[in-house]
Design an enzyme around this catalytic site. Structure first.
Site, PDB file in Angstrom:
ATOM      1  N   GLU A 177     -12.713  -2.448  12.097  1.00  0.00           N
ATOM      2  CA  GLU A 177     -12.710  -1.654  10.868  1.00  0.00           C
ATOM      3  C   GLU A 177     -13.871  -2.009   9.939  1.00  0.00           C
ATOM      4  O   GLU A 177     -14.580  -1.134   9.459  1.00  0.00           O
ATOM      5  CB  GLU A 177     -11.376  -1.839  10.138  1.00  0.00           C
ATOM      6  CG  GLU A 177     -11.296  -1.063   8.823  1.00  0.00           C
ATOM      7  CD  GLU A 177      -9.939  -1.188   8.144  1.00  0.00           C
ATOM      8  OE1 GLU A 177      -9.040  -1.833   8.730  1.00  0.00           O
ATOM      9  OE2 GLU A 177      -9.791  -0.635   7.047  1.00  0.00           O
ATOM     10  N   ASP A 221      -8.792  -8.747   3.850  1.00  0.00           N
ATOM     11  CA  ASP A 221      -8.517  -7.697   4.851  1.00  0.00           C
ATOM     12  C   ASP A 221      -9.599  -7.641   5.924  1.00  0.00           C
ATOM     13  O   ASP A 221     -10.409  -6.712   5.914  1.00  0.00           O
ATOM     14  CB  ASP A 221      -8.388  -6.341   4.149  1.00  0.00           C
ATOM     15  CG  ASP A 221      -7.806  -5.286   5.070  1.00  0.00           C
ATOM     16  OD1 ASP A 221      -7.271  -5.637   6.133  1.00  0.00           O
ATOM     17  OD2 ASP A 221      -7.889  -4.092   4.717  1.00  0.00           O
ATOM     18  N   GLU A 273       0.825  -1.218   0.000  1.00  0.00           N
ATOM     19  CA  GLU A 273       0.000   0.000   0.000  1.00  0.00           C
ATOM     20  C   GLU A 273       0.857   1.264   0.000  1.00  0.00           C
ATOM     21  O   GLU A 273       0.717   2.146   0.854  1.00  0.00           O
ATOM     22  CB  GLU A 273      -0.953  -0.009   1.196  1.00  0.00           C
ATOM     23  CG  GLU A 273      -2.012  -1.113   1.074  1.00  0.00           C
ATOM     24  CD  GLU A 273      -3.020  -1.128   2.213  1.00  0.00           C
ATOM     25  OE1 GLU A 273      -2.690  -0.643   3.290  1.00  0.00           O
ATOM     26  OE2 GLU A 273      -4.136  -1.623   1.992  1.00  0.00           O
TER      27      GLU A 273
END
Lengths: 691, 691
Positions: free
Chosen positions: B403, B375, B296
């Site tokens: 998240e 993820d 990333e």
């Protein structure tokens, strides 16, 4: 931070005021004019007119220019206002001077001496006449037999800055604000003066210097920052531009120490009267207030059970003693809509809110109405509110900033769009009741009328981010002065003034084609058939078909596996069509007569619906998107032919933007096509690649 | 800004360390224990153990507690490490003391005196034993005949803070960082100490104190901020927790003044050796580095044509002399993927990148592998990389921070999810090769193994935003110590310790049900059948079916008018299934055997595909979303029965969050159902309202 106000070749800073020598018409053409005759130069606008003329002529002829107050035998340029003992006295017939109205002017070539005479009723008229003459010379026109009489079609020709005092510009795509930095008005006034020049040269006569979304700091422009505002007003005054402020409707609470903003509360009224008095003390020719109230979370009279007329009139009363006006925006809708609720239609909102209030507003209130019922989309119908309030002053609002039309990264010359809007026949007073005639005041004869538009400038060296976006700023001013000008005539002027190409030259034709096709190209690869949006939320750049589909903003396409579009008919939909007069309503209401390019704005149809073009809706989507992306590449190829024809810096800048546009158009094409292929399951007839 | 570290009833600050009097088991139960016997209290961890025991006992019994070094006849609690002249000497059989490993402990009740003896090999073991005893007392358990022997299943039991020095927390949902403010390490150390206590009480023994995305300021934790880091290390040291730092792979360039970060460059290696030496000078028991590289947009060895092993080994070499380790994250994939490219599969990335490197990593390198291949979605298969590198140290990475599971605004007790993952049988070494056994090191016998997880705390007074989210932090630590514990046993402990309810009480059962059902409920109204995402971009909160569909992030659902899902089969898809051993591969590969809850992760199927449940995919979507939203309302109704049973402040806090969840679950339901009704055109069999 310092602005770079020093001109560098090709950086675009001088925009259309290049005043090249030799001008397009050839070297030496205007060299006999080395003398200017002007009087009354203690008037700041006349002084500006004379200065501009000196500067322009110097650039065009390459010669030193003298200014005197007395007429001589040699050919001169004589400028002045009509009246006894004026230098222009005797050059114009009574017929001509009587026909010239405030802000108008006459220009004639004197047969005997060859002198050019510019006469006007007001100093502003002289200034516009000077810019007209310089435009003729800048485009290489003949000045041998001038016989011009011009009056502006529209009384108010306004620019709205959406600048915030922190230096940001809402929906700004050309850098930071030229007005503010660090929550102060900038001390760099030279750039503001250069902006005033640019605006005046196109005929703009009013400016609001701060964003309609007025935050706490900006509220204090009215009070604490007034001395700085007065300095800006002086700059604009010298270019015959009146300064306005956007105000926070709840200023009485925000900065006034009151606990209410109720427009009928005596303390509120008194606060505004006192505030207005202080403003006019500092700026005697202050224009007035621009107000966004009860709109997108801005405060307004609704809080107190009052309506827009109560709110606007309260402010108008405070400004009336000084000749000030209130411009009240009609961009009012429910921005907390539930997407599940298909009966609420944002398109209806402005009309529903305001039309019933016709006759309730004071004479010095103007309603400012966006050109379409939604929000500056690439394609919308004309707002039905325009002309629908015969007893109320109205101005039309355009957006020069390309919020939804490529954000000055894509080229999109908007004058053709504005022309279409102005030419739309509302038929409110029978055939021929065009928007243009409503807006210029000739239909209803109200005290005020005209144009307003959101500016597209910032502190980028070329003002507008994309150099070609300058054509929109130029075009807006020219159109506000004379809506009868054609889009290509305006584009042509801009091309010659900016790049120096005469119309017969290949680069001129090439650039003209780029500009004139750009709107159609942009439309073709973005949201189809008038449906609007399909952009990324918040910043509004780039494709996102469902970006607003399940939001509270009232902007939906309702695409499912069968079809798409918004049913706004009166028979089966939201009834929006009934806001138009019968003839227009019927045209939009029926699938047989609804124009293709607005089909999905008015109707929900199957993908297999056949357009007047003979194509199905789905095939139209595929075809326009493939063609649109290809044509976007074509713009880039076209521009590449300009290499060596324009300054290299300008060449590379535009090439870079067009390269981005070409790539981005492909992203638009693929996302839209893929979305609709997946949703409809109907393949492209031509078997092209859809992902 | 000051932290509110003063306990207020019901604010959740004390979390599961309430030590109520009377404890759940009834007043007076443990009052005979008023005396603690401990020696060696110059050891900081033993000192902590004694202090914690005093504080806990005081709270539970309401009595003053004395500490002495000598054993008396009255019942005492005797704590110490094994060894000659130890106070615990002689209480344990050789068999028992031999069975206790580092960090393990034994607890026995002495028949003669009624004393409770806690013995361990290390001070850390004593501390864990003390917390164990306090947990027994805090849940009202009997201490009459204790005979406990515990060793942690996992060697590394780590917490990763994603805190930035500006005070923000990446993916933090509980306020600002407790570690940093204004680009400095905070001076408010009391709260950090309280956090260390909470962690140690669950068995955590390692912490990385800064975000894996290491920006410029954070890079300097290694150097300029080292004295402050040492202060934090001292706090954690006293709770037997080793401190690690996340490092910027390109530190040699960012702060080292070199022009490269090539892992094979001698200057780079030397810089890291010197830097490690300085770190160990300041913090002799420093844990090591956590590294996110080539991931990333973070820098990494790829820039220099090197691979992950080169990068990790270079750092490992620098740490090796001091016993430090490098934890290298495997969250590596192409985050600039073109959505048009259906052959690239992000799920494959970690395995494809790392598996071929097995055997190349030094002994003090650990690979940290996210539990799933994407993820931290609400439902994913287990990462095929886990166990697939027999010669390489591996730890599993969980995310306690919610998240993608409601961001601590929705309740989602994650222990059941983690249990499922740990119980997954990779079959890598035949049947029974569960993730749990891979992670605890018993399959491959590598030097290092264990758990890591992203913390869910911030400076909210209750640490975790949602009070019920504390159960995830507690549960993570308990599971890292002993993955054999059941999810409901852990939840039960947390409920009793936090609220004081014994398991037979109605409020206990009610809360247990809320926690135990919460994951299933959250899953049911969000992305269906393992397809993942469908969240708003960037912040990841709330529904947006196409939010990532045309993005570069590699997370797609490919829904069209016929069906949806990602074909990851080896026969016709991306081949991801081939990363599993044959038996598991075959299970996922075939529609007949692929579990329903992962169907759309592995297969693209028509909406009419019939699940093992007997429902079609589309009807499953409708049913689960209607039921899920209803059950979310049920959580709120359930909680309302708690009124009066818990502190009012806690009651209102949880009620508010559950109210938001209930409303938001409706938004999820409607957006997902509407999207798929529009896309599929297939109506709900039960005719419920879909917009």
């Amino acid at each position: 931070m310092e602005y770079s106000v020093h001109y560098q070749p090709g950086d675009g800073y001088l925009a259309w005021l290049q005043y090249r020598n030799p001008a397009a018409g050839g070297a030496g053409r205007y060299q006999e004019y080395q003398r200017i005759v002007a009087a009354g130069l203690d008037n700041t606008v006349l002084r500006t007119a004379a200065d501009e003329l000196v500067q322009g002529l110097k650039g065009i002829t390459g010669l030193e220019i003298s200014v005197s107050e007395t007429i001589a035998a040699s050919p001169s340029i004589i400028i002045g206002t009509f009246g006894a003992d004026s230098v222009v006295d005797g050059f114009f017939s009574t017929e001509v001077s009587n026909a010239v109205q405030a802000e108008g002017y006459a220009i004639q070539t004197d047969n005997k001496t060859g002198s050019i005479v510019i006469g006007a009723l007001t100093p502003a008229g002289v200034l516009y006449g000077v810019f007209h003459l310089l435009r003729i010379m800048g485009t290489g026109g003949s000045v041998r037999q001038l016989n011009i009489l011009e009056n502006p079609a529209n009384q108010l020709r306004m620019i709205n800055q959406w600048d915030n005092m922190d230096g940001s510009v809402e929906r700004g795509y050309a850098g930071q604000s030229v007005f503010y930095e660090n929550n102060m008005i900038t001390g760099q006034l030279e750039r503001i003066q250069d902006y005033a020049r640019l605006l005046a040269s196109t005929g703009i006569n009013a400016i609001t210097i701060n964003n309609v979304n007025v935050h706490q700091t900006e509220s204090r422009l009215l009070t604490d920052f007034l001395p700085d505002v007065a300095r800006l007003a002086a700059i604009f005054r010298s270019y015959a531009i009146r300064l306005f402020l956007s105000i926070n409707y709840a200023s009485t609470m925000e900065i006034g120490g009151l606990e209410t903003a109720d427009p009928l509360d005596p303390d509120v009224r008194e606060w505004w009267r006192m505030t207005a008095a202080a403003v006019y003390e500092a700026i005697p020719d202050f224009g007035g207030f621009l107000v966004k109230a009860d709109s997108e979370n801005r405060p307004g009279p609704f809080t107190y059970g009052r309506d827009h007329a109560d709110g606007a009139n309260m402010l108008a009363e405070a400004l009336q003693p000084y000749g000030g006006i209130v411009i009240w925006r009609c961009f009012v809708y429910n921005c907390k809509q539930d997407w599940r609720d298909r009966s609420t239609d944002r398109a209806r909102a402005a009309y529903d809110h305001f039309q019933p209030l016709d006759g309730r507003f004071m004479d010095n209130v103007i309603l400012q109405i966006k050109n379409g019922p939604i929000d500056f989309q690439v394609r919308e119908p004309v707002s039905p509110l325009l002309g629908a309030m015969p007893k109320t002053n109205q101005v039309i609002e355009f957006q020069i900033a390309q919020e939804y039309t490529g954000q000055q990264r894509h080229v999109c010359y908007l004058v053709p769009q504005w022309k279409e809007i102005l030419d739309f026949d509302t038929q409110l007073q029978g055939k021929g009741t065009t928007v243009r005639r409503i807006v210029d005041g000739s239909v209803h004869g109200n005290p005020y009328s005209g144009f307003a538009a959101v500016s597209n400038i910032g502190n980028d060296s070329n003002w507008t981010g994309h150099l070609l976006a300058q054509a929109n700023l130029y075009g807006y001013g020219r159109l506000a002065w004379n809506p009868g000008l054609s889009a290509d005539a305006i584009a042509g002027e801009w091309i010659t003034l900016t790049f120096g190409f005469a119309s017969a030259h290949e680069p001129f034709q090439l650039l003209l084609r780029i500009l004139m096709e750009s709107w159609e190209i942009y439309e073709s690869y973005t949201a189809p058939l008038g449906v609007g949006f399909m952009v990324n939320p918040d910043h509004h750049y780039g494709p996102n078909v469902d970006g607003y589909e399940y939001s509270m903003w009232g902007t939906y396409h309702f695409a499912d596996c069968h079809g798409m579009g918004v049913d706004r008919t009166t028979a089966t939909g939201t009834g929006y069509t009934s806001q138009y007069v019968q003839a227009n309503m019927e045209q939009y209401e029926s699938l047989d007569s609804c124009p293709d390019d607005l089909l999905l704005f008015f109707h929900h149809v199957p993908y297999t619906h056949v357009l007047h073009s003979g194509k199905t809706v789905i095939q139209h989507i595929y075809d326009t998107h493939f063609e649109g992306a290809e044509r976007a590449y074509g713009l880039l190829s076209d521009w590449k032919l300009m290499k060596g024809q324009v300054d290299d810096r300008a060449y590379r800048h535009v090439e870079e933007r067009l390269t981005e546009q070409a790539g981005h158009s492909k992203e638009w094409r693929d996302r839209i096509n893929t979305y609709f292929l997946r949703k409809s399951g109907i393949p492209d007839q031509h078997g092209r690649t859809i992902y």
